[in-house]
Design a protein around this motif. Structure first.
Motif, PDB file in Angstrom:
ATOM      1  N   ALA A  48    -122.692 -35.141  -2.944  1.00  0.00           N
ATOM      2  CA  ALA A  48    -122.524 -34.963  -4.140  1.00  0.00           C
ATOM      3  C   ALA A  48    -123.734 -34.818  -4.827  1.00  0.00           C
ATOM      4  O   ALA A  48    -124.407 -35.504  -5.421  1.00  0.00           O
ATOM      5  N   MET A  49    -123.408 -33.435  -5.652  1.00  0.00           N
ATOM      6  CA  MET A  49    -124.876 -33.213  -6.905  1.00  0.00           C
ATOM      7  C   MET A  49    -124.120 -32.845  -7.827  1.00  0.00           C
ATOM      8  O   MET A  49    -123.151 -32.017  -7.739  1.00  0.00           O
ATOM      9  N   GLU A  50    -124.694 -32.909  -9.103  1.00  0.00           N
ATOM     10  CA  GLU A  50    -124.218 -32.268 -10.497  1.00  0.00           C
ATOM     11  C   GLU A  50    -125.253 -31.103  -9.750  1.00  0.00           C
ATOM     12  O   GLU A  50    -126.086 -30.274  -9.614  1.00  0.00           O
ATOM     13  N   LYS A  51    -124.772 -29.997 -10.684  1.00  0.00           N
ATOM     14  CA  LYS A  51    -124.853 -28.375 -10.308  1.00  0.00           C
ATOM     15  C   LYS A  51    -126.940 -28.362 -11.085  1.00  0.00           C
ATOM     16  O   LYS A  51    -127.112 -28.990 -12.110  1.00  0.00           O
ATOM     17  N   ALA A  52    -127.416 -28.346 -10.224  1.00  0.00           N
ATOM     18  CA  ALA A  52    -128.986 -27.051 -10.800  1.00  0.00           C
ATOM     19  C   ALA A  52    -129.013 -25.797 -11.240  1.00  0.00           C
ATOM     20  O   ALA A  52    -128.655 -24.624 -10.366  1.00  0.00           O
ATOM     21  N   ASP A  53    -129.114 -25.094 -12.511  1.00  0.00           N
ATOM     22  CA  ASP A  53    -129.197 -23.906 -12.507  1.00  0.00           C
ATOM     23  C   ASP A  53    -130.982 -23.776 -12.115  1.00  0.00           C
ATOM     24  O   ASP A  53    -131.370 -23.957 -12.708  1.00  0.00           O
ATOM     25  N   MET A  54    -130.881 -22.221 -11.494  1.00  0.00           N
ATOM     26  CA  MET A  54    -132.177 -21.164 -10.883  1.00  0.00           C
ATOM     27  C   MET A  54    -132.280 -20.666 -11.429  1.00  0.00           C
ATOM     28  O   MET A  54    -132.711 -19.640 -10.731  1.00  0.00           O
ATOM     29  N   GLY A  55    -131.442 -19.895 -12.280  1.00  0.00           N
ATOM     30  CA  GLY A  55    -131.456 -18.989 -12.799  1.00  0.00           C
ATOM     31  C   GLY A  55    -131.216 -17.528 -12.308  1.00  0.00           C
ATOM     32  O   GLY A  55    -130.294 -17.260 -11.702  1.00  0.00           O
ATOM     33  N   MET A 101    -127.037 -31.195  -0.662  1.00  0.00           N
ATOM     34  CA  MET A 101    -127.554 -31.532  -1.198  1.00  0.00           C
ATOM     35  C   MET A 101    -128.066 -30.620  -1.927  1.00  0.00           C
ATOM     36  O   MET A 101    -127.047 -30.096  -3.548  1.00  0.00           O
ATOM     37  N   VAL A 102    -128.760 -29.406  -1.143  1.00  0.00           N
ATOM     38  CA  VAL A 102    -129.513 -28.729  -2.488  1.00  0.00           C
ATOM     39  C   VAL A 102    -128.272 -28.011  -2.202  1.00  0.00           C
ATOM     40  O   VAL A 102    -128.285 -27.197  -3.837  1.00  0.00           O
ATOM     41  N   TYR A 103    -127.928 -27.457  -0.832  1.00  0.00           N
ATOM     42  CA  TYR A 103    -126.652 -26.147  -1.578  1.00  0.00           C
ATOM     43  C   TYR A 103    -125.975 -26.811  -2.221  1.00  0.00           C
ATOM     44  O   TYR A 103    -125.039 -25.897  -3.365  1.00  0.00           O
ATOM     45  N   ASN A 104    -125.526 -27.892  -2.405  1.00  0.00           N
ATOM     46  CA  ASN A 104    -123.966 -28.173  -3.061  1.00  0.00           C
ATOM     47  C   ASN A 104    -124.414 -27.722  -4.620  1.00  0.00           C
ATOM     48  O   ASN A 104    -123.564 -27.778  -5.306  1.00  0.00           O
ATOM     49  N   ALA A 105    -126.303 -28.115  -4.522  1.00  0.00           N
ATOM     50  CA  ALA A 105    -126.499 -27.940  -6.113  1.00  0.00           C
ATOM     51  C   ALA A 105    -127.133 -27.038  -6.775  1.00  0.00           C
ATOM     52  O   ALA A 105    -127.291 -26.079  -8.134  1.00  0.00           O
ATOM     53  N   SER A 230    -131.977 -34.186  -7.263  1.00  0.00           N
ATOM     54  CA  SER A 230    -131.821 -33.078  -8.906  1.00  0.00           C
ATOM     55  C   SER A 230    -132.926 -33.463  -8.852  1.00  0.00           C
ATOM     56  O   SER A 230    -133.268 -32.613  -9.723  1.00  0.00           O
ATOM     57  N   GLU A 231    -133.746 -34.273  -9.411  1.00  0.00           N
ATOM     58  CA  GLU A 231    -134.813 -33.900 -10.002  1.00  0.00           C
ATOM     59  C   GLU A 231    -135.822 -33.303  -9.675  1.00  0.00           C
ATOM     60  O   GLU A 231    -136.694 -32.310 -10.853  1.00  0.00           O
ATOM     61  N   TRP A 232    -135.576 -33.259  -8.584  1.00  0.00           N
ATOM     62  CA  TRP A 232    -136.803 -32.305  -8.208  1.00  0.00           C
ATOM     63  C   TRP A 232    -136.097 -31.000  -7.937  1.00  0.00           C
ATOM     64  O   TRP A 232    -137.340 -30.024  -8.693  1.00  0.00           O
ATOM     65  N   LEU A 233    -135.189 -30.472  -7.556  1.00  0.00           N
ATOM     66  CA  LEU A 233    -134.475 -29.098  -8.120  1.00  0.00           C
ATOM     67  C   LEU A 233    -134.674 -28.534  -9.801  1.00  0.00           C
ATOM     68  O   LEU A 233    -134.976 -27.178  -9.923  1.00  0.00           O
TER      69      LEU A 233
END
Length: 237
Positions: A48-55, A101-105, A230-233
Motif C-alpha cells: 500500500a503506497m501513497e501516490k508519487a507524482d511523476m509528472g 510498491m512502485v507500481y502502486n505509487a 516512497s521517499e526514493w520515488l
C-alpha cells in the motif's frame, strides 16, 4: 615448567577454536536466518503506497524474481527468504513486492521478466546456476510477450543482485530492444553487497540514461520498505 607450557598450548588451541566458532557463527547465523527462515507478508498491506507524482513521465516498472521462474518443491518453506515470502499460501518474490510498491505509487505498467528455463527450488542451487550463467556469458532466453518499450520514457528496474551484478535474465531484457532516450532507475535487493557492479553493467548493455539514484534494499527489509521506496520515488523528480 613443561606442564605450564602444555597448559598454555591447550589454552591457545581452545582460544583459536572459540574464535573460529565465533567468526563462523557471525557469518553463518545471519545466512541461515536470511536463507532458511520463511517470511510471511500481507501483500496488499505491505505494498500500500501513497501516490508519487511523476509528472508527464510514462513509467514502466520491470522486475525479475524467482517466483514464476523456478520449479518450487512442496517443502518450499525451507527455500531462501532472501528472495521469497508467503502471503498465506501464495509465494511472493522480494523484487515482485518492491515492484508492486512502485507500481502502486506511480501507475503506468508492471512487467515481470519470465525465462524459458526454470531455476532450481533451492536457493543455493540457484546461486550456482547464476554463477554458471555469468562465467559462460549465457544468453538467458526469455518467454512471453515483451512490453512495448516505445510507449515509455522511464523504466524502474527492480532485481536481486546476483554475484555482484544483474541476473542473466535482466541482461537479456536490456538487450531485447532499443532503450535509447529512456531513463532507467535501478532498485536492487541484496544480502549485504549493495548494488555491486550492476549500474555500470547496465550502462554497458544499453544506451539508456542509467541513474545513479539507486535504491538498495537489504533482503530482510523488503516487507517494510514502503516508506523507503516512497521517499526514493519522490526524490527522482
Amino acid at each position: 615448567m613443561e606442564q605450564r607450557k602444555k597448559h598454555k598450548k591447550i589454552y591457545l588451541i581452545v582460544g583459536v577454536v572459540l574464535a573460529a566458532a565465533l567468526i563462523a557463527g557471525y557469518f553463518f547465523v545471519p545466512y541461515a536466518k536470511r536463507h532458511y527462515i520463511p517470511v510471511s507478508v500481507d501483500m496488499a498491506e505491505a505494498a500500500a503506497m501513497e501516490k508519487a507524482d511523476m509528472g508527464e513521465r510514462k513509467v514502466l516498472t520491470v522486475y525479475f524474481t524467482r517466483v514464476g521462474n523456478s520449479e518450487f518443491e512442496e517443502d518450499v518453506d525451507a527455500v531462501s527468504s532472501a528472495s521469497l515470502m508467503k502471503d498465506n499460501e501464495t509465494l511472493v518474490g522480494n523484487s515482485q513486492l518492491l515492484a508492486t510498491m512502485v507500481y502502486n505509487a506511480v501507475g503506468g505498467e508492471l512487467y515481470g521478466i519470465q525465462t524459458e528455463k526454470k531455476y532450481p527450488s533451492a536457493y543455493s542451487d540457484t546461486v550456482s546456476v547464476a554463477k554458471d550463467e555469468m562465467d559462460s556469458d549465457e544468453d538467458v532466453a526469455l518467454s512471453g510477450t515483451l512490453p512495448e518499450l516505445s510507449r515509455y520514457d522511464t523504466v524502474v528496474l527492480v532485481f536481486p543482485v546476483w554475484w555482484g551484478t544483474i541476473p542473466g535474465a535482466v541482461k537479456s531484457f536490456l538487450q531485447s530492444d532499443d532503450l535509447s532516450g529512456k531513463t532507467i532507475y535501478p532498485l536492487v535487493t541484496h544480502g549485504g553487497s549493495g548494488a555491486g557492479n550492476s549500474v555500470e553493467d547496465i550502462r554497458k548493455l544499453c544506451k539508456a540514461d542509467v541513474s545513479n539514484d539507486v535504491l538498495e534494499v537489504f533482503d530482510d527489509d523488503v516487507a517494510n520498505a514502503a516508506g523507503a521506496v516512497s521517499e526514493w520515488l519522490k526524490s527522482l523528480h
